[in-house]
Design a protein around this motif. Sequence first.
Motif, PDB file in Angstrom:
ATOM      1  N   THR A   1       0.839  -1.192   0.040  1.00  0.00           N
ATOM      2  CA  THR A   1      -0.034   0.205  -0.122  1.00  0.00           C
ATOM      3  C   THR A   1       0.999   1.290   0.023  1.00  0.00           C
ATOM      4  N   ILE A   2       0.347   2.263   0.221  1.00  0.00           N
ATOM      5  CA  ILE A   2       0.889   3.474   0.233  1.00  0.00           C
ATOM      6  C   ILE A   2       0.936   4.192   1.707  1.00  0.00           C
ATOM      7  N   PRO A   3       1.808   5.021   1.997  1.00  0.00           N
ATOM      8  CA  PRO A   3       1.486   5.692   3.519  1.00  0.00           C
ATOM      9  C   PRO A   3       0.420   6.928   3.684  1.00  0.00           C
ATOM     10  N   SER A   4      -0.538   6.545   3.466  1.00  0.00           N
ATOM     11  CA  SER A   4      -1.777   7.551   3.452  1.00  0.00           C
ATOM     12  C   SER A   4      -2.611   7.532   4.429  1.00  0.00           C
ATOM     13  N   THR A   5      -3.111   8.614   5.178  1.00  0.00           N
ATOM     14  CA  THR A   5      -4.309   8.702   5.945  1.00  0.00           C
ATOM     15  C   THR A   5      -5.679   8.929   5.427  1.00  0.00           C
ATOM     16  N   GLN A   6      -5.630   9.074   4.085  1.00  0.00           N
ATOM     17  CA  GLN A   6      -6.831   9.331   3.560  1.00  0.00           C
ATOM     18  C   GLN A   6      -7.751   8.052   3.853  1.00  0.00           C
ATOM     19  N   THR A   7      -9.215   8.381   3.913  1.00  0.00           N
ATOM     20  CA  THR A   7     -10.085   7.233   4.336  1.00  0.00           C
ATOM     21  C   THR A   7     -10.173   6.147   3.605  1.00  0.00           C
ATOM     22  N   GLN A   8     -10.130   6.129   2.276  1.00  0.00           N
ATOM     23  CA  GLN A   8     -10.066   4.929   1.409  1.00  0.00           C
ATOM     24  C   GLN A   8      -8.932   3.875   1.717  1.00  0.00           C
TER      25      GLN A   8
ATOM     26  N   ASN B   1      -7.118 -14.335  12.209  1.00  0.00           N
ATOM     27  CA  ASN B   1      -6.557 -15.727  11.719  1.00  0.00           C
ATOM     28  C   ASN B   1      -5.643 -16.053  12.427  1.00  0.00           C
ATOM     29  N   GLY B   2      -4.913 -15.065  13.237  1.00  0.00           N
ATOM     30  CA  GLY B   2      -3.776 -15.502  13.854  1.00  0.00           C
ATOM     31  C   GLY B   2      -2.384 -15.812  13.003  1.00  0.00           C
ATOM     32  N   LEU B   3      -2.350 -14.645  12.121  1.00  0.00           N
ATOM     33  CA  LEU B   3      -1.330 -14.645  11.065  1.00  0.00           C
ATOM     34  C   LEU B   3      -0.313 -13.427  11.309  1.00  0.00           C
ATOM     35  N   SER B   4       0.581 -13.253  10.873  1.00  0.00           N
ATOM     36  CA  SER B   4       1.814 -12.330  11.043  1.00  0.00           C
ATOM     37  C   SER B   4       1.519 -11.177   9.951  1.00  0.00           C
ATOM     38  N   PRO B   5       1.486 -10.026  10.209  1.00  0.00           N
ATOM     39  CA  PRO B   5       1.365  -9.182   9.128  1.00  0.00           C
ATOM     40  C   PRO B   5       2.528  -8.984   8.556  1.00  0.00           C
ATOM     41  N   LEU B   6       2.637  -8.777   7.058  1.00  0.00           N
ATOM     42  CA  LEU B   6       3.655  -8.269   6.163  1.00  0.00           C
ATOM     43  C   LEU B   6       3.223  -7.295   5.316  1.00  0.00           C
ATOM     44  N   VAL B   7       3.569  -6.094   5.752  1.00  0.00           N
ATOM     45  CA  VAL B   7       2.849  -4.790   5.035  1.00  0.00           C
ATOM     46  C   VAL B   7       4.142  -3.994   4.463  1.00  0.00           C
ATOM     47  N   LYS B   8       4.087  -3.836   3.226  1.00  0.00           N
ATOM     48  CA  LYS B   8       5.071  -2.697   2.525  1.00  0.00           C
ATOM     49  C   LYS B   8       4.255  -1.568   2.240  1.00  0.00           C
ATOM     50  N   MET B   9       4.991  -0.424   2.751  1.00  0.00           N
ATOM     51  CA  MET B   9       4.518   0.910   2.219  1.00  0.00           C
ATOM     52  C   MET B   9       5.519   1.317   1.267  1.00  0.00           C
ATOM     53  N   VAL B  10       5.042   1.518  -0.055  1.00  0.00           N
ATOM     54  CA  VAL B  10       5.920   1.976  -1.119  1.00  0.00           C
ATOM     55  C   VAL B  10       5.966   3.572  -0.859  1.00  0.00           C
ATOM     56  N   SER B  11       7.147   4.139  -1.105  1.00  0.00           N
ATOM     57  CA  SER B  11       7.282   5.800  -1.198  1.00  0.00           C
ATOM     58  C   SER B  11       6.203   6.300  -2.135  1.00  0.00           C
ATOM     59  N   PHE B  12       5.943   7.342  -1.922  1.00  0.00           N
ATOM     60  CA  PHE B  12       4.604   7.849  -2.557  1.00  0.00           C
ATOM     61  C   PHE B  12       5.041   9.469  -2.664  1.00  0.00           C
ATOM     62  N   ASN B  13       4.918   9.668  -4.039  1.00  0.00           N
ATOM     63  CA  ASN B  13       4.957  11.039  -4.490  1.00  0.00           C
ATOM     64  C   ASN B  13       3.971  11.507  -5.316  1.00  0.00           C
ATOM     65  N   VAL B  14       3.785  12.772  -5.731  1.00  0.00           N
ATOM     66  CA  VAL B  14       2.692  13.352  -6.309  1.00  0.00           C
ATOM     67  C   VAL B  14       2.065  12.277  -7.433  1.00  0.00           C
ATOM     68  N   LYS B  15       3.187  12.176  -8.366  1.00  0.00           N
ATOM     69  CA  LYS B  15       2.788  11.410  -9.646  1.00  0.00           C
ATOM     70  C   LYS B  15       3.309  10.071  -9.453  1.00  0.00           C
ATOM     71  N   PRO B  16       2.597   9.010  -9.814  1.00  0.00           N
ATOM     72  CA  PRO B  16       3.003   7.522  -9.450  1.00  0.00           C
ATOM     73  C   PRO B  16       4.205   7.401 -10.356  1.00  0.00           C
ATOM     74  N   ASP B  17       4.979   6.693  -9.583  1.00  0.00           N
ATOM     75  CA  ASP B  17       6.530   6.209 -10.061  1.00  0.00           C
ATOM     76  C   ASP B  17       6.541   4.611 -10.398  1.00  0.00           C
ATOM     77  N   HIS B  18       6.160   4.016 -11.542  1.00  0.00           N
ATOM     78  CA  HIS B  18       5.827   2.748 -11.620  1.00  0.00           C
ATOM     79  C   HIS B  18       7.260   1.926 -11.559  1.00  0.00           C
ATOM     80  N   GLU B  19       8.366   2.558 -11.927  1.00  0.00           N
ATOM     81  CA  GLU B  19       9.585   1.888 -11.937  1.00  0.00           C
ATOM     82  C   GLU B  19      10.140   1.739 -10.583  1.00  0.00           C
TER      83      GLU B  19
END
Length: 346
Positions: A189-196, A211-229
């Motif tokens: 996901t992205i580091p955002s506090t927006q509701t969605q 389900n008693g699982l371990s979280p594996l969360v990746k917050m990708v760096s986010f700029n104004v414009k998406p940077d797919h690379e």
Amino acid sequence: MKKKVSIHDIAKQLNVSAATVSFVLNGKATEKRISEEMEQKILKHVKELGYRPNRVAKSLRTGKSKIIGMLVEGIADPFFSGIARIVEEHAYKLDYKIFYASTENEPKIAKDIISAFRDTQVDGYIIVPPPGIEDDIQALMDDNLPVVLFDRYFPGLASCNIVVDNFDGVYQAMRHFVKNEYKNIGFVTIPSTQTQMRDRLNGYHHAINENGLSPLVKMVSFNVKPDHERYKQEIKHFLEANPQTDAILFATNYLAISGLEAIKQLGLSVPDDIAVIGFDDNTHFSLFSPSITAVAQPVQEISDQVMQQLMACLAGNEKAPAKQTIVLQTKLIIRESSQKTSYLVR
């Protein structure tokens, strides 16, 4: 430069009053007892001249511009372009035009566009709000201008909002993974506090804890414009650092596309090495090999609700809907990418 023809020019050429021309052009010939012969004469002359009325001047006379301003995060995004297309169809049938603009989720751009729409005197606003424009939206509502927010909203602002149940959308995707016996489920996901985005992350954590699982969360760096690379590289590093990951849920459409490229570059097989679900369906996901499971948002229903609420506001204060948040349900479209091969061949 050719001089622009005005109503007064037309009136002078036909030896009638400017008011008569105006009444005919505004469809009030019968109401004002203008003969059919004169009406047809004016309409024919106007057509021959190629006359186009000045929308701003007309809005000053009528108080209506018949224009709706629509701000989305990015009009090129399949989700937002799909909404915009249906909204435009609705608007056209009601004799409204849509002016689109992309904010790139940037507050300054959104503020500038809202100011420009105010100058154009648009009749109403459909907004996917970036963070930091609460005061601007409140100012529009304080001036009794119809405003409908969609996709996201500000919890502290009393506004008309159309959203989907992002929490449940992710929760149902996670239940599907668990049902298919995946144990190490990542969430990108992205580091955002927006509701969605907040609700999608909460839906993931709720399912993990349940389900008693371990979280594996990746917050990708986010700029104004998406940077797919850059997204692709960050997701590759995440998967390399967490080789136990056997399933991954992407919080947005563009993250899913970047993630699938990263998985391919790592030489991993979907779904045998790693299962995949994306939030937001894509017109091409069913054509992928394997086809991609996705949490689909109800584009038609969102569009219908947006226009229904806005038109109710434009109809007048007595019919204006109460400020509320309308929550619509998502649908998990199960395809090949989220099911183990053993399940597919049963």
